[in-house]
Design an enzyme around this catalytic site. Sequence first.
Site, PDB file in Angstrom:
ATOM      1  N   MET A  98     -40.712  25.297   0.342  1.00 21.55           N
ATOM      2  CA  MET A  98     -42.138  25.001   0.426  1.00 21.55           C
ATOM      3  C   MET A  98     -42.410  23.510   0.584  1.00 21.55           C
ATOM      4  SD  MET A  98     -43.590  27.595  -2.506  1.00 21.55           S
ATOM      5  CE  MET A  98     -45.304  27.214  -2.090  1.00 21.55           C
ATOM      6  N   THR A 102     -39.706  13.023  -4.128  1.00 22.29           N
ATOM      7  CA  THR A 102     -38.691  12.196  -4.784  1.00 22.29           C
ATOM      8  C   THR A 102     -38.066  12.931  -5.963  1.00 22.29           C
ATOM      9  OG1 THR A 102     -40.431  11.173  -6.121  1.00 22.29           O
ATOM     10  CG2 THR A 102     -39.784  10.027  -4.108  1.00 22.29           C
ATOM     11  N   GLN A 105     -37.035  19.524  -4.935  1.00 20.64           N
ATOM     12  CA  GLN A 105     -37.536  20.463  -3.939  1.00 20.64           C
ATOM     13  C   GLN A 105     -38.352  21.565  -4.604  1.00 20.64           C
ATOM     14  OE1 GLN A 105     -33.927  21.030  -0.935  1.00 20.64           O
ATOM     15  NE2 GLN A 105     -33.214  20.879  -3.026  1.00 20.64           N
ATOM     16  N   VAL A 106     -39.240  22.186  -3.814  1.00 17.10           N
ATOM     17  CA  VAL A 106     -39.988  23.355  -4.276  1.00 17.10           C
ATOM     18  C   VAL A 106     -39.640  24.519  -3.363  1.00 17.10           C
ATOM     19  CG1 VAL A 106     -42.252  24.355  -4.724  1.00 17.10           C
ATOM     20  CG2 VAL A 106     -41.874  21.926  -5.158  1.00 17.10           C
ATOM     21  N   LYS A 121     -39.805  24.648  -8.834  1.00 17.58           N
ATOM     22  CA  LYS A 121     -39.528  23.226  -8.637  1.00 17.58           C
ATOM     23  C   LYS A 121     -38.131  22.944  -9.169  1.00 17.58           C
ATOM     24  CE  LYS A 121     -41.571  18.709  -9.870  1.00 17.58           C
ATOM     25  NZ  LYS A 121     -42.763  18.084 -10.512  1.00 17.58           N
ATOM     26  N   ASP A 217     -51.782  10.404 -11.206  1.00 19.59           N
ATOM     27  CA  ASP A 217     -51.361  10.541  -9.809  1.00 19.59           C
ATOM     28  C   ASP A 217     -52.237  11.559  -9.079  1.00 19.59           C
ATOM     29  OD1 ASP A 217     -49.884   9.903  -7.564  1.00 19.59           O
ATOM     30  OD2 ASP A 217     -48.276  11.324  -8.001  1.00 19.59           O
TER      31      ASP A 217
END
Length: 431
Positions: A98, A102, A105-106, A121, A217
């Site tokens: 998906m 940094t 990965q998902v 995740k 964020d």
Amino acid sequence: MESQWMAEYPHTSVVDKRPRKRARAAWDIPPLMPPSKVLYCGQEVVNSTSSNHVIASSYDYGAPRNVSPPWRDDDKNGHYIYAIGENLTSRYRILSKMGEGTFGQVLECWDHENKELVAIKIVRSIHKYREAAMIEIDVLQKLAKHDVCGTRCVQIRNWFDYRNHICIVFEKLGPSLYDFLRKNSFRSFPIDMVREFGRQLLESVAFMHDLRLIHTDLKPENILLVSSEYVKVPDFKLWMRTTKDCAFFKNLPKSNAIKLIDFGSTTFGHQDHSYVVSTRHYRAPEVILGLGWNYPCDLWSVGCILIELCLGEALFQTHENLEHLAMMERVLGPMPQHMVNRADRGSEKYFRRGIRLNWPEGASSRESMRAVWKLPRLQNLVMQHVDHSAGDLIDLLQGLLRYDPSERLKAREALWHPFFTRDPRRGVYPL
């Protein structure tokens, strides 16, 4: 054991040219059925179905549920090497990638136990990222405990440590607002949809602040639509510029429900607030000037996000502090002198004799100067892109984008602003 320990949560409805973070999802592509053969990351799926309908039971075919993939070393950056169609523990089957960042990965996976799609995740096997993941899990636990309806923030399903990778299992949501804009050629959302996005975003931020949490964020990449469904509608701004035989269309989400994600940078209100936070485009002036930061830095980011949703692109398209400050002054007016006087040593170079911004004298290039000069004042910027409710939106943005964080609107104050409470069609307040 590969899966060393697991913390389980009950499955309820609760849980241009400037570089940007990679897109999280291909929202306009229908879900694919699992491929008939295992494909390692980096390979392309050649044979796939085009059906929009996914039959849940089909995800249970393929790799045996109790078989783990062969052990593989991580890549040089500590990312987990996986293959499409294989298992991630005996419970989850990997369907697609998906996105990545940094942190790692998902992956989209099929949960054999709960018979549902999830997003997992997978954090890089590097100590600092593992530590950040454990902090994120702590925050997610706190959010899940208090967000009993599960409407504000992405819900954690469970987490586990697999082959030295922290894996966090989330409910599967739709695309991020940034991905939607990107796939839509960066055409803006209608103002009424921006209003609903803004309301939900502020409710989520107020919820976090009540729990003494600061996201730090906030950006369109970290705001996900709950649903991937969308509709095509005429784009009247382009319609007026085309021949009568040609009409242009843009996509709009079917549902405006959103949730916040990515709590890896979230901090508690009592912790150290001296380091740099926020992605550049959404960074508050007190962070740049080294004045320390707190809850108001999230509200500055919200203001930047609302403008971006109305414009279709980020307001402060910059990568250096002096240019960023110059853009702020171009749009919002001069910086308060008391903030300039308190700027840390690293920020003194941005000002001449500690009085005014060293601009354009300190500009790095003519291109940088042009990037600043092309920006209009906030009022003009909004009027150019908003067809109604412009006055209320300008007033709200002026409250969210105040330089002095002590004077900036708080999240719950912003929710009572006329932009949200006034009926835009009548210009009156609801009874």
